[in-house]
Design a protein around this motif. Structure first.
Motif, PDB file in Angstrom:
ATOM      1  N   SER A  29     149.443 -31.048  94.078  1.00 44.33           N
ATOM      2  CA  SER A  29     148.835 -32.318  94.480  1.00 44.33           C
ATOM      3  C   SER A  29     149.803 -33.473  94.280  1.00 44.33           C
ATOM      4  CB  SER A  29     147.552 -32.555  93.684  1.00 44.33           C
ATOM      5  OG  SER A  29     146.617 -31.535  93.911  1.00 44.33           O
ATOM      6  N   GLU A  30     150.474 -33.454  93.140  1.00 46.82           N
ATOM      7  CA  GLU A  30     151.434 -34.523  92.896  1.00 46.82           C
ATOM      8  C   GLU A  30     152.586 -34.466  93.898  1.00 46.82           C
ATOM      9  OE1 GLU A  30     152.575 -34.002  88.876  1.00 46.82           O
ATOM     10  OE2 GLU A  30     150.725 -34.876  88.032  1.00 46.82           O
ATOM     11  N   SER A  31     153.044 -33.242  94.184  1.00 47.93           N
ATOM     12  CA  SER A  31     154.120 -33.104  95.164  1.00 47.93           C
ATOM     13  C   SER A  31     153.670 -33.559  96.546  1.00 47.93           C
ATOM     14  CB  SER A  31     154.593 -31.645  95.215  1.00 47.93           C
ATOM     15  OG  SER A  31     155.581 -31.462  96.200  1.00 47.93           O
ATOM     16  N   ARG A  54     147.732 -29.038  90.202  1.00 50.75           N
ATOM     17  CA  ARG A  54     148.083 -30.426  89.896  1.00 50.75           C
ATOM     18  C   ARG A  54     149.503 -30.734  90.355  1.00 50.75           C
ATOM     19  NH1 ARG A  54     147.558 -33.387  83.975  1.00 50.75           N
ATOM     20  NH2 ARG A  54     148.321 -35.445  84.640  1.00 50.75           N
ATOM     21  N   ALA A 108     151.302 -35.719  97.134  1.00 52.00           N
ATOM     22  CA  ALA A 108     151.150 -37.181  97.111  1.00 52.00           C
ATOM     23  C   ALA A 108     152.502 -37.867  97.294  1.00 52.00           C
ATOM     24  CB  ALA A 108     150.501 -37.615  95.791  1.00 52.00           C
ATOM     25  N   VAL A 109     153.521 -37.337  96.605  1.00 51.93           N
ATOM     26  CA  VAL A 109     154.863 -37.907  96.771  1.00 51.93           C
ATOM     27  C   VAL A 109     155.342 -37.733  98.203  1.00 51.93           C
ATOM     28  CG1 VAL A 109     157.276 -37.657  96.053  1.00 51.93           C
ATOM     29  CG2 VAL A 109     155.458 -37.597  94.346  1.00 51.93           C
TER      30      VAL A 109
END
Length: 727
Positions: free
Chosen positions: A329-331, A326, A333-334
């Motif tokens: 994925s967040e990294s 997660r 996405a950023v």
């Protein structure tokens, strides 16, 4: 402009490192603990196997000792039964034979019992009666008993006379006058039944890898279960070496012990042996166990442990992995969002640069168009002036005309830069086209850069757009120039290509070169390493597009500090380059009436020079200042042989609109458009309804083109239009 940085790099990287560490710990710690437990259980399994082996050896010792005691009693009873009898009586006594058979039947461990006289002849036995007088005087146990009273003697290995299998015997001297120190009076011996031991040992052990053996202290194996080769049960048993291995361990610890070996003498296996001496006899009972059995037991325990440890470890690792995934994925996405913002800013910058170049191109095209009108007027007037100047003034006129021709060439370059890129393939000789660019390229580089040429003499006919070819080579030379601010050499070569039916253009320099990441994107549109305002990033992409549109390919090779090497491969064609069309000869006076021409031009200088030149060429000329006036004139007077019109004119009716209207209403009337724009650009603007003559031109060139069109056969569209008019 510098791009903004949207990354929270310190916090993001620290969080990911912490999660990676947590994931590693969640897997590594249980694995390390499991490995430690497994190592401990491995030694516990080994110790447990050795303890069990000692117990089994003790049980087997008690059994063998009981057998030996029983056999001692049996031999004593037989000795009492024959006490005081002579050997002749013993040999003739059938009752004694039955007695011996009864003993054998009652005691299953006995294979046979026999009585031998002092000469070594068997005089009576449990096997047959009368005895066959077998000779055993050469047996080791008989010789030993004859030499001295050895008490209860274990002999072997011997063959069981009933089954033929390897076994061992127990013997004692027959009691005689004088006791043990008296003279030798024969021997009482019994052979033990190997089947008895096998049936008992089969109940003691059941797994593969276990074995039981009776071994004498000199290494002789008296009996072994199971047999080494089940297909050959009667094969004699081997003797263990006395200097090492189990026998050496027995001599070091003669009562009992444990011995581990990585290569057993009999089978070559890793085994653990537990042994114990049988009473006071020089006999050892040995229990053997394969280490593979110990390992299998350990693996079973480890599998049971893993069944409990693995789910917990996997659950912990899964939780850590989900958290890490997660976070990744967040990294990501950023990062994608930041990349999108950067890409949008780059595209916006590229769009602004493209719009600037488009505006510059339109401005350049407009300037070149107006300049072409001025050049047309100047060239036309010089042409007319040349007819009236004396010979001594012609040389000044020639110099002026040369300067105007160079100005015309510069104007052509400006139009090529600003035009809509319409492909107009023409068969040209590659070498001739490149040689014709020498002056242009020499003017495009600085004085400290040398331009080397290497054009193969072989003909190389290619079907390309000449303007695009010129622009491609010019772009490569300009890029090479910019890569050598301190001077250098540019080499332009052309020769047949490495592939059949190809030609290659090779442009190289010894400039700064490109790193691999820049070279990989060199052909990308809008990619440039130059500063803002110093490059559009379109030069090399135009080169690649030209090569691909021409049916070929382009490649680049560059290394930092070693210069750049660009290759353009073009397909050869069997067609021949187009020869320049001969200038039509003006018709002789009186052959026909003069051609009547309508000239439509909004520039008074061009109009005046054009009318004067056509008049001197023998044409009847009418004029109109714009397209609206021309259409009004044609409505009342259609007796014209040809209309010569400019393209860009005021009044809302351009030359192209005029040509289209004439084709629709008077298809038999020819139209010649004269414009400062290139024919290819006019074709994209819809000028395919008329012939085109590019500005600047001289009156004789215009006259030649008019005569050529006047002699040409009408097109199919013109014929169809004429038929409709007649109808």
């Amino acid at each position: 402009m510098p791009f903004r940085n949207f990354d929270s790099r310190a916090n993001g990287r620290a969080s990911l490192r912490l999660l990676r560490l947590l994931l590693a710990v969640s897997v590594a710690v249980p694995l390390v603990l499991f490995a430690g437990i497994g190592w401990r259980e491995r030694w516990e399994a080994q110790e447990e196997a050795e303890r069990n082996s000692r117990k089994n050896a003790l049980i087997l010792h008690e059994h063998v000792l009981k057998v030996f005691d029983t056999m001692a009693q049996v031999l004593d009873r037989v000795d009492e039964r024959i006490h005081g009898r002579s050997w002749d009586e013993i040999a003739k006594s059938e009752s004694l034979h039955r007695y011996l058979r009864t003993l054998k039947g009652e005691l299953t461990q006995i294979g046979a019992i026999g009585l031998s006289d002092p000469e070594g002849i068997v005089r009576n036995s449990s096997l047959v009666f009368p005895s066959r007088n077998s000779y055993i005087g050469n047996r080791a146990d008989f010789r030993e008993q004859r030499e001295q009273d050895s008490g209860l003697l274990i002999a072997g290995p011997v063959t069981d006379p009933a089954s033929g299998k390897p076994s061992f015997g127990i013997s004692r001297r027959r009691s005689g006058p004088g006791g043990p120190d008296g003279s030798f009076d024969g021997m009482i011996a019994a052979i033990l039944d190997p089947g008895y031991f096998s049936s008992f040992y089969r109940r003691v052990i059941g797994d593969e890898g276990e074995s039981i053996a009776l071994i004498r202290d000199d290494g002789a194996i008296l009996m072994r279960f199971p047999t080494l080769d089940p297909s050959r049960p009667n094969v004699a048993l081997p003797t263990l070496p006395a200097g090492h291995g189990l026998v050496a361990e027995i001599r070091r610890q003669p009562d009992e012990g444990i011995f581990r070996t990585g290569n057993s003498h009999v089978q070559g296996l890793q085994r653990v042996f537990a042994y114990k001496r049988v009473g006071g006899f020089p006999i050892y009972v040995v229990y053997g166990l394969d280490q593979a059995q110990v390992a299998r037991s350990w693996w079973r325990n480890m599998a049971l442990d893993a069944a409990f440890v693995a789910p917990a470890t996997l659950a912990l690792a899964l939780i850590a992995w989900l958290a890490y995934s997660r976070a990744v994925s967040e990294s990501a996405a950023v990062q994608r969002w930041a990349d999108e913002v950067r890409n949008r800013e780059r595209l916006e910058e590229a769009l602004r640069q493209s719009q600037k170049m488009e505006a510059l191109g339109q401005l350049t095209g407009g300037v070149a168009h107006d300049f072409n009108n001025l050049l047309t007027a100047a060239l036309a007037n010089l042409h007319l002036l040349g007819r009236h100047l004396p010979a001594e003034g012609q040389r000044f006129l020639t110099g002026t005309r040369t300067a105007l021709e160079r100005a015309e060439k510069v104007t052509r370059q400006l139009l090529s830069f600003s035009r809509q890129d319409a492909v107009n393939p023409t068969v040209v000789d590659l070498g001739d086209s490149l040689r014709g660019m020498n002056d242009l390229l020499e003017r495009s580089i600085q004085a400290d850069i040398a331009l080397d040429w290497d054009i193969a003499p072989a003909p190389m006919a290619v079907a390309v757009d000449p303007v695009q070819l010129e622009m491609a080579v010019l772009n490569l030379v300009l890029n090479a120039r910019d890569a050598m601010p301190g001077g250098g050499r540019i080499r332009i070569a052309a020769a047949p290509g490495p592939e059949p039916r190809t030609a290659r253009i090779d442009v190289s320099d010894n400039g700064a070169g490109m790193p691999p990441d820049v070279m990989a994107r060199a052909f990308d549109p809008f990619f440039t390493t130059k500063g803002v305002g110093k490059g559009t990033g379109l030069g090399l992409s135009m080169v690649y597009g030209f090569a691909r549109q021409s049916g070929g390919n382009a490649a680049i090779d560059s290394r930092p500090g070693e210069g750049t090497h660009v290759r353009i491969d073009l397909p050869l064609t069997d067609a021949r380059p187009i020869e320049p069309a001969p200038i039509p000869v003006a018709p002789a006076a009186g052959d026909r009436r003069p051609l009547r021409i309508l000239v439509v031009e909004d520039n008074p200088l061009v109009l005046m020079a054009t009318v004067e030149g056509l008049t001197e060429e023998g044409f009847t000329v009418e004029t109109a200042e714009d397209g609206v006036t021309a259409l009004s004139l044609l409505e009342t007077d259609r007796d014209f042989d040809l209309v010569v019109s400019d393209v860009v004119m005021p009044g809302g009716v351009s030359g192209i609109d005029l040509a289209r209207h004439i084709r629709e209403h008077w298809p038999e009337l020819r139209v010649l458009l004269a414009s400062g724009y290139s024919p290819e650009s006019l074709a994209t603007m819809g000028a395919d309804t008329a012939s085109v003559l590019a500005k600047p031109f001289t009156p004789d060139q215009l006259a030649a083109r008019i005569r050529s069109l006047a002699k040409a056969e009408p097109t199919e569209a013109e014929q169809n239009g004429a038929r409709q008019q007649d109808a």
